[in-house]
Design a protein around this motif. Structure first.
Motif, PDB file in Angstrom:
ATOM      1  N   LEU A   1      18.738 -84.287 -22.797  1.00  0.00           N
ATOM      2  CA  LEU A   1      18.119 -84.005 -21.557  1.00  0.00           C
ATOM      3  C   LEU A   1      17.595 -82.560 -21.324  1.00  0.00           C
TER       4      LEU A   1
ATOM      5  N   SER B   1      14.956 -81.491 -23.404  1.00  0.00           N
ATOM      6  CA  SER B   1      13.627 -81.783 -22.973  1.00  0.00           C
ATOM      7  C   SER B   1      12.781 -80.980 -21.878  1.00  0.00           C
ATOM      8  N   TYR B   2      13.875 -80.579 -20.700  1.00  0.00           N
ATOM      9  CA  TYR B   2      13.395 -79.865 -19.607  1.00  0.00           C
ATOM     10  C   TYR B   2      13.336 -78.380 -20.218  1.00  0.00           C
TER      11      TYR B   2
END
Length: 464
Positions: free
Chosen positions: A386, A389-390
């Protein structure tokens, strides 16, 4: 009907006040801090002694033929042995038993690498890439959250670069001095840290201002003894040798924290002093950028004046963080503070530059990367994905995992590259190295790429 047995109460219930009082002890005053500090100092000396030779200095372990041909010099083991046999003037290593494995010091490995670079296959890169005419690259490892693996990441990258053949300087900007301890540095006071370099930079500014004052018929500002003394200090005088033949150190000590109070005083007295350039200008002026290949800056876990100097001096910024919500959130705030701090410096400087018709200030880094440390793939894979992804390419895809070998190396006050694989077994050592080797490979790609860009730009400028 059978009654269910009552579960034991949590330990924080029914604490007896009198029993608690009896365990509390007497109130503590400031004198207690000295006693605790002395106890820690005694313990630290004891721990240090376990990794020290009798002469009192750290001693780097030896490297086997297997390690050299697998990790350090890209040649087959058989060919390596044949070259040594054909060249008796080269280091031959030592062995504990007749016909046993040969072991070499890192200094000997560096000599052997130089021989293969001169006499070996031209298709192989025996020496690490460093374009001629380009200065050293400075690398800051920073985050204002403690416990993210900042110092250990910087230390292992420095060791990796040294094993790769680079000449490395480590600068400890953290008054806790953890990096200094890792490399066995001895620092008596702030005058053996970067403090005099910062003071010298301000003293030079003050001299220039005083000359302008006198030219206008005004009285000069006084220069105290510490500033006068700093004018005579050169960066080379602060450099210590370490137990690594190609890693030097400018250490830190508790008194370095005084700089966080002194720098704003200087800044108030000299508004035109560009404090963020102090470290860069001093190292460049004293030839340090030509003497070394890579300079690692270990910064304090706070965005203070020492950290600002380290960040402003750096070409590459690495930000370690754990794969947790709190560390991800804290790191986001760290980058927000970087934006505010350096943005405000640029804005203030550029207002004055525009008024005077001068070129403005724009801070620039060759690369900025976040690095996940202490990674546990079984527990943190989803959160790490996660975060990736950011952050995208800003977050290095290489996770610095935690293994038992890393933990044991840390307990012995040494880096993983200082651990002797015979204390574990070869397979455990190979697995333990993998995560740090991958981290170094990702970093080296940034280093080589940024040097190559500078090299091409210099060639283009020369052609024009």
């Amino acid at each position: 009907m059978k009654s269910e047995p009552q579960a034991a109460l949590p330990p924080y219930f029914n604490i007896d006040p009198d029993a608690a009082l009896s365990q509390l002890g007497a109130p503590s005053g400031t004198a207690e801090f000295a006693a605790i500090a002395q106890a820690c100092s005694s313990g630290r000396t004891d721990l240090e002694s376990r990794g020290l030779e009798e002469a009192g200095g750290r001693q780097l372990r030896l490297f086997s033929t297997w390690e050299i041909t697998r990790y350090l010099i890209p040649v087959a083991t058989g060919h390596f042995r044949r070259v040594l046999k054909q060249n008796p003037d080269l280091p031959q290593g030592t062995s504990d038993t007749a016909g046993g494995a040969k072991w070499f010091t890192l200094d000997e490995v560096l000599r052997l690498r130089a021989h293969f670079a001169a006499e070996g296959s031209k298709a192989k890169n025996y020496l690490p890439y460093r374009p001629k005419g380009q200065p050293a690259k400075m690398v800051a490892v920073a985050n204002f959250k403690g416990g993210v693996g900042k110092t250990s990441t910087a230390a292992h990258l420095a060791m990796s670069a040294a094993l790769d053949g680079y000449k490395v300087l480590v600068i400890d900007l953290d008054s806790q001095g953890s990096m200094t301890s890792i490399f066995g540095g001895k620092v008596q006071d702030e005058w053996q840290t970067v403090f005099p370099l910062l003071a010298r930079h301000y003293a030079r500014h003050l001299q220039g201002e005083n000359q302008r004052r006198m030219d206008r018929g005004e009285a000069p500002q006084p220069m105290d003894d510490s500033l006068s003394d700093a004018l005579d200090v050169k960066a080379g005088e602060l450099v210590q040798k370490t137990h690594w033949p190609n890693i030097d150190l400018i250490g830190a000590q508790l008194n370095l924290y005084w700089a966080e109070f002194q720098i704003p005083v200087w800044r108030m007295a000299g508004r035109g002093w560009k404090l963020w350039d102090a470290l860069t200008d001093s190292l460049e002026e004293d030839g340090i950028l030509d003497e070394y290949d890579v300079i690692f800056l270990d910064t304090p876990p706070a965005l203070g004046y020492l950290t600002i100097n380290g960040l402003a001096a750096s070409d590459i910024l690495l930000v370690p963080l754990g794969a947790s919500f709190l560390e991800f959130d804290s790191t986001g705030r760290f980058f927000d503070m970087l934006h505010s701090t350096f943005g405000s410096i640029e804005e203030a400087e550029n207002m004055a530059a525009r008024a005077l018709g001068r070129e403005g200030l724009a801070f620039q880094w060759d690369a900025v990367r976040a690095v996940v440390t202490r990674y546990d793939g079984t527990q943190q894979a989803e959160l790490a994905a996660l975060m990736q992804s950011y952050l995208g390419p800003t977050l290095s895809p290489h996770r610095q995992g935690f293994t038992a070998l890393i933990g044991q190396a840390g307990e012995q006050v040494q880096g993983i590259y200082e651990a002797d694989y015979r204390d574990f077994n070869r397979e455990t050592y190979v697995r333990g190295r993998e995560t740090f080797d991958a981290t170094y490979a990702a970093f080296k790609s940034l280093l080589v790429g940024s040097w190559r860009r500078d090299e091409l730009e210099a060639q283009q400028a020369a052609a024009e």
